[in-house]
Design an enzyme around this catalytic site. Structure first.
Site, PDB file in Angstrom:
ATOM      1  N   ASP A  46      32.992  68.199  -3.829  1.00 53.72           N
ATOM      2  CA  ASP A  46      32.784  69.335  -4.731  1.00 53.72           C
ATOM      3  C   ASP A  46      31.282  69.570  -4.830  1.00 53.72           C
ATOM      4  O   ASP A  46      30.486  68.670  -4.568  1.00 53.72           O
ATOM      5  CB  ASP A  46      33.467  69.190  -6.105  1.00 53.72           C
ATOM      6  CG  ASP A  46      33.082  67.956  -6.894  1.00 53.72           C
ATOM      7  OD1 ASP A  46      32.104  67.280  -6.527  1.00 53.72           O
ATOM      8  OD2 ASP A  46      33.752  67.679  -7.909  1.00 53.72           O
ATOM      9  N   GLU A  64      36.012  63.423  -1.479  1.00 49.42           N
ATOM     10  CA  GLU A  64      35.991  63.957  -2.859  1.00 49.42           C
ATOM     11  C   GLU A  64      35.028  65.141  -2.973  1.00 49.42           C
ATOM     12  O   GLU A  64      34.252  65.232  -3.928  1.00 49.42           O
ATOM     13  CB  GLU A  64      35.548  62.865  -3.846  1.00 49.42           C
ATOM     14  CG  GLU A  64      36.362  61.603  -3.786  1.00 49.42           C
ATOM     15  CD  GLU A  64      35.990  60.570  -4.839  1.00 49.42           C
ATOM     16  OE1 GLU A  64      35.279  60.921  -5.800  1.00 49.42           O
ATOM     17  OE2 GLU A  64      36.413  59.417  -4.687  1.00 49.42           O
ATOM     18  N   HIS A  95      30.200  64.455  -3.351  1.00 51.61           N
ATOM     19  CA  HIS A  95      29.923  65.125  -4.629  1.00 51.61           C
ATOM     20  C   HIS A  95      28.481  65.625  -4.583  1.00 51.61           C
ATOM     21  O   HIS A  95      27.543  64.834  -4.707  1.00 51.61           O
ATOM     22  CB  HIS A  95      30.071  64.149  -5.804  1.00 51.61           C
ATOM     23  CG  HIS A  95      31.482  63.735  -6.063  1.00 51.61           C
ATOM     24  ND1 HIS A  95      32.446  64.629  -6.477  1.00 51.61           N
ATOM     25  CD2 HIS A  95      32.102  62.530  -5.965  1.00 51.61           C
ATOM     26  CE1 HIS A  95      33.598  63.985  -6.631  1.00 51.61           C
ATOM     27  NE2 HIS A  95      33.427  62.712  -6.323  1.00 51.61           N
ATOM     28  N   GLU A 155      32.554  52.717  -4.544  1.00 49.87           N
ATOM     29  CA  GLU A 155      31.272  52.759  -5.282  1.00 49.87           C
ATOM     30  C   GLU A 155      30.724  51.372  -5.621  1.00 49.87           C
ATOM     31  O   GLU A 155      30.313  51.117  -6.749  1.00 49.87           O
ATOM     32  CB  GLU A 155      31.432  53.586  -6.568  1.00 49.87           C
ATOM     33  CG  GLU A 155      31.900  55.002  -6.298  1.00 49.87           C
ATOM     34  CD  GLU A 155      32.018  55.861  -7.559  1.00 49.87           C
ATOM     35  OE1 GLU A 155      31.819  55.339  -8.670  1.00 49.87           O
ATOM     36  OE2 GLU A 155      32.306  57.064  -7.413  1.00 49.87           O
ATOM     37  N   ASN A 196      34.651  53.536   0.209  1.00 51.76           N
ATOM     38  CA  ASN A 196      34.403  54.905  -0.261  1.00 51.76           C
ATOM     39  C   ASN A 196      33.195  54.929  -1.200  1.00 51.76           C
ATOM     40  O   ASN A 196      33.087  54.079  -2.093  1.00 51.76           O
ATOM     41  CB  ASN A 196      35.666  55.341  -1.041  1.00 51.76           C
ATOM     42  CG  ASN A 196      35.737  56.829  -1.305  1.00 51.76           C
ATOM     43  OD1 ASN A 196      35.542  57.639  -0.396  1.00 51.76           O
ATOM     44  ND2 ASN A 196      36.025  57.207  -2.546  1.00 51.76           N
TER      45      ASN A 196
HETATM   46  C1  XIL Z   1      37.099  61.117 -11.834  1.00 51.75           C
HETATM   47  C2  XIL Z   1      38.251  62.021 -12.255  1.00 51.75           C
HETATM   48  O1  XIL Z   1      38.145  63.244 -11.562  1.00 51.75           O
HETATM   49  C3  XIL Z   1      38.236  62.248 -13.744  1.00 51.75           C
HETATM   50  O2  XIL Z   1      39.381  62.988 -14.159  1.00 51.75           O
HETATM   51  C4  XIL Z   1      38.192  60.906 -14.461  1.00 51.75           C
HETATM   52  O3  XIL Z   1      38.075  61.131 -15.849  1.00 51.75           O
HETATM   53  C5  XIL Z   1      37.018  60.083 -13.978  1.00 51.75           C
HETATM   54  O4  XIL Z   1      37.097  59.920 -12.567  1.00 51.75           O
HETATM   55  N1  XIL Z   1      34.282  59.213  -7.996  1.00 51.75           N
HETATM   56  C6  XIL Z   1      35.579  58.765  -7.839  1.00 51.75           C
HETATM   57  C7  XIL Z   1      36.670  59.412  -8.595  1.00 51.75           C
HETATM   58  O5  XIL Z   1      35.816  57.908  -6.980  1.00 51.75           O
HETATM   59  O6  XIL Z   1      37.722  58.530  -8.894  1.00 51.75           O
HETATM   60  C8  XIL Z   1      36.167  60.062  -9.859  1.00 51.75           C
HETATM   61  O7  XIL Z   1      37.253  60.785 -10.470  1.00 51.75           O
HETATM   62  C9  XIL Z   1      34.979  60.963  -9.568  1.00 51.75           C
HETATM   63  C10 XIL Z   1      33.859  60.161  -8.978  1.00 51.75           C
END
Ligand code: XIL
Length: 405
Positions: free
Chosen positions: A291, A289, A258, A170, A216
């Protein structure tokens, strides 16, 4: 050169690692594919299916189902939090590798590969680091040394046990950030300048030459969304191209995935085109990741079908778009969901106004949702042996099926 490297590494690992129970269906051994697990179905495509793992849930003896599903359904795991800096080095120079090592041992027992998440990110940093920089007790030169030491120590500790590392996470702003033109954002860019990205990859490679090194990010699923002059996917593409040109050891691009059903999102062709463009640079790709959350109307009862059904449907459709695109790109190595059950999902805690949820592929009681079944269907019907060439209409109908409506 880059492509050859990861292909070689990937092939060795696939043969050596195998995927548990992935018996292909043949005429003599018929298997009902809908009864197979995600990992078994993914193995038919050499595609690893993964989940983020919440270590507290994994350790909860009152909830054996969580562990059972992680091992049964997935061929790769990612630490949801325990490889982040605040957990690994809570006090300067004192490392807490225990929880991450536990996950790796679990993965080994279950024949799963591990994605390392994350080496460099502006979030979940320990306060000794951020406070030290803020109050001037840590200088810029020292900060660079701290970063190099952290990457080197962590990557060496896990050497040989991590398949893919998210080296930088990020780092790029969003079109709505300030300034509105895309830029490198956050703590590291602010204090070390953009060059930290290349440095991080070089340090990681030096510490474990065999791990695949990924950049990422989120909102890079497709090109051309929004203002073309401010296209984050294009920015990341140009960055990756620049890093490769400069000889920086980057192996892949992780697209987080996401999504939220309220946004409309993308179609499969757009996402497949984006993955192909990245792999056209010689890079591996992965969804890291995934969802797909939905806004929830406060106070709505769980059984309200007007509320629930369209969200379940839209969420499933988005999972399917990303998975089909991954299946369409030979260089897409893995498809990881960010938690598999609404019982343990980061979404409700992070997106609370308005409340959001229903983001994963199983509900709070571990019942598969439509998204889970759509993922299976995508894995089943994206090629042989379950999809065979059509029986030509001319041949079918020779014996008289003609007056069908
Ligand atoms: C999130 C976790 O799921 C949470 O439990 C934590 O509190 C915050 O981070 N992008 C990412 C992940 O790269 O590491 C993040 O994970 C979600 C967004």
């Amino acid at each position: 050169m880059q492509l050859k490297r990861w292909l070689t590494v990937g092939a060795v690992v696939l043969v050596a690692g195998g995927v548990a129970g992935a018996a292909p269906a043949t005429a003599s051994h018929p298997v009902d594919p809908s009864q197979q697990t995600l990992r078994q179905l993914g193995a038919r495509h050499d595609l690893y299916i993964g989940t983020a793992v919440d270590m507290a849930a994994l350790a909860d003896t009152a909830d054996p189902q969580y562990r059972e599903i992680v091992s049964r359904e997935f061929s790769t795991v990612t630490a949801e939090n325990v490889m982040k800096w605040e957990t690994l080095e809570p006090t300067r120079g004192t490392y807490n590798f225990g929880p991450a090592d536990e996950l790796i041992a679990f993965a080994k027992r279950n024949n799963q590969k591990v994605r390392g998440h994350v080496l460099v990110w502006q979030n979940q940093l320990p306060s000794w680091l951020t406070t030290g920089v803020d109050n001037g007790t840590i200088s810029t030169d020292e900060l660079r040394d701290i970063l190099r030491n952290h990457i080197t120590t962590v990557v060496k500790h896990f050497k040989g046990r991590i398949w893919q590392w998210d080296v930088v996470n990020e780092a790029v702003s969003d079109p709505w950030d300030s300034p509105p033109t895309l830029h490198y954002k956050g703590f590291w860019a602010q204090h070390l300048g953009d060059g930290y990205v290349a440095d991080a990859f070089r340090w990681a490679r030096a510490a474990d030459p065999k791990a695949l090194l990924f950049y990422n990010d989120y909102n890079i699923e497709a090109f051309g969304s929004g203002d073309p002059a401010n296209d984050k996917t294009q920015f990341v593409y140009d960055m990756a191209k620049g890093l490769l040109r400069a000889g920086v050891p980057i192996d892949g691009i992780g697209s987080q995935g996401h999504l939220g059903t309220q946004y409309g999102n993308y179609d499969t062709l757009q996402v497949a085109a984006a993955l192909k463009k990245f792999s056209g640079l010689g890079l591996a790709t992965a969804f890291t990741e995934v969802d797909v959350r939905s806004q929830l109307t406060p106070g709505v009862q769980a059984g309200d079908s007007n509320e629930i059904n369209p969200r379940l449907q839209a969420s499933a459709a988005n999972y399917s778009v990303l998975l089909q695109a991954c299946l369409a790109d030979r260089h897409c190595l893995s498809f990881t969901v960010w938690g598999f059950t609404d019982k343990h999902s980061w979404v409700p805690g992070w997106f609370s106004d308005p409340p959001e949820g229903m983001a994963t592929i199983m509900d709070e009681n571990y019942q598969p949702k439509r998204a889970y079944n759509e993922m299976k269907a995508d894995l089943i019907y994206s090629g042989p042996p379950y999809v065979l060439p059509r029986v030509p209409a001319s041949r079918r109908c020779r014996t008289g099926c003609s007056p069908r409506p």
